[in-house]
Every structure is written in structure tokens, then in C-alpha cells.
Design a protein around this motif. Sequence first.
Motif, short mmCIF file in Angstrom:
data_model
loop_
_atom_site.label_atom_id
_atom_site.label_comp_id
_atom_site.label_asym_id
_atom_site.label_seq_id
_atom_site.Cartn_x
_atom_site.Cartn_y
_atom_site.Cartn_z
N PRO A 71 -28.33 -10.44 -13.08
CA PRO A 71 -27.73 -9.24 -13.70
C PRO A 71 -26.42 -9.59 -14.40
O PRO A 71 -25.63 -10.39 -13.93
CB PRO A 71 -27.48 -8.31 -12.51
CG PRO A 71 -28.46 -8.77 -11.47
CD PRO A 71 -28.58 -10.25 -11.66
N GLY A 72 -26.24 -8.97 -15.55
CA GLY A 72 -25.03 -9.21 -16.32
C GLY A 72 -25.18 -10.28 -17.38
O GLY A 72 -24.25 -10.51 -18.15
N THR A 73 -26.33 -10.93 -17.43
CA THR A 73 -26.58 -11.94 -18.46
C THR A 73 -27.90 -11.64 -19.15
O THR A 73 -28.81 -11.09 -18.56
CB THR A 73 -26.64 -13.37 -17.88
OG1 THR A 73 -27.72 -13.46 -16.96
CG2 THR A 73 -25.36 -13.75 -17.18
N MET A 74 -27.95 -12.02 -20.43
CA MET A 74 -29.19 -11.88 -21.18
C MET A 74 -29.21 -12.94 -22.28
O MET A 74 -28.27 -13.04 -23.08
CB MET A 74 -29.32 -10.49 -21.81
CG MET A 74 -30.60 -10.35 -22.58
SD MET A 74 -30.99 -8.74 -23.29
CE MET A 74 -29.50 -7.89 -23.42
N VAL A 75 -30.26 -13.74 -22.29
CA VAL A 75 -30.41 -14.75 -23.32
C VAL A 75 -30.77 -14.06 -24.62
O VAL A 75 -31.74 -13.30 -24.69
CB VAL A 75 -31.48 -15.80 -22.93
CG1 VAL A 75 -31.70 -16.79 -24.06
CG2 VAL A 75 -31.07 -16.53 -21.66
N LEU A 76 -29.97 -14.29 -25.66
CA LEU A 76 -30.18 -13.64 -26.95
C LEU A 76 -30.96 -14.52 -27.92
O LEU A 76 -31.74 -14.02 -28.72
CB LEU A 76 -28.84 -13.27 -27.57
CG LEU A 76 -27.96 -12.33 -26.77
CD1 LEU A 76 -26.60 -12.16 -27.44
CD2 LEU A 76 -28.65 -10.99 -26.59
N GLU A 77 -30.73 -15.82 -27.85
CA GLU A 77 -31.37 -16.72 -28.80
C GLU A 77 -31.53 -18.10 -28.17
O GLU A 77 -30.68 -18.55 -27.41
CB GLU A 77 -30.52 -16.83 -30.07
CG GLU A 77 -31.16 -17.68 -31.14
CD GLU A 77 -30.31 -17.74 -32.41
OE1 GLU A 77 -30.61 -18.60 -33.24
OE2 GLU A 77 -29.38 -16.94 -32.57
#
Length: 177
Positions: free
Chosen positions: A126-132
Motif C-alpha cells: 500500500p502506498g506504492t504503484m508502479v507507473l511505468e
Amino acid sequence: MNAQWAIAVRKPGVLRAGMLVWLALVYMALWGDLSIGNLLAGLVIGAIILYALPLPRIPVNGRLHLRSFVELFVASVYYALESSFQIAWYAVRPGPPPVSGVLRVGLATRSDLVLVLCTDLLNLIPGTMVLEIDRPRCVVYVHVLDVGSDQAVEKFYLVTRRLERLLISTFEREVAR
């Protein structure tokens, strides 16, 4: 144990049967009913999915290292729980929201499997998200909830490096400890 797993993975029928059983279990879990009817329906739908949407083969060099796998599992659960509590605290604490941003992480692996698993683990925290994902350079861009201090940024990089090291030692090759 490692040699048995390596032999089982090299047999496509064993791997497909395992995926079929997994899909049937997920189907039953989604319905919330453990019945023979749901099992049969899950097997039929899983077979249709496996036939209609075949996954490409991912070359894997190495074997599953059980000790590293257990350490990876424990670390992943710990980081997910720690982040969940951190987000809960941000939601109820007085004051402004944390400073968020996008961080670039260069990964040391050249394995597609480890790269995908690493980005999946980062997305689960939680709190992270891979964008690219920049595959040729093996770089991922990750949105991080808290980048308000040097310690928070450094902690994110330490967690990412540890998860990557554990993934490499679990699925690819021995890593000196």
C-alpha cells in the motif's frame, strides 16, 4: 525438493494442470461457496481461459530456492502490513497529507520473471504503484505516497532492493548472503 520442482515445471502438462486448479480455486473463492458445482464450473471456466488466453512462455533459468522463498514471503507480508498501518495513520492523523512523488528505481535483474514479480510486489505494498516499466534499461517508475523526507525515500529504496535481492535468490541464482 528443488530438483522435483524444476522437473515439474519443465513438464507443460503439470504446469497447466496446476494453473487450472488454481483458477478453479479462485473461482470458488470469488463465489464464496465450496461446492462440487462451483468446483466443476471453475474447472470449465478455467479450461476456457487457459485455451482462449494462453500465456506466453517465460524463460526461467534456475530453480526455486525454498529458504529464500520463505524469507521473501515473510518480508512481503511484513512490508504490506507496515505500509497498511502507515496509510491508516496518515488517514486519521491531524495535519497535512504526506508529500507524494514518483521515484525511479534501476533494477539489477535482467530476468523478465523477476522484473514482473518485483513490480507486482511493489504494487501490492500500500502506498506504492508502479507507473511505468522501461524494460530495455530495466528501470521502473513508482509513485510513492511518502517522499517528504530523505529517510522515507531511502527506506523505499532499501525495501525495493531487499525484495529484488530476495526474488533473484528465490527464482534465479544463488546470491551471496
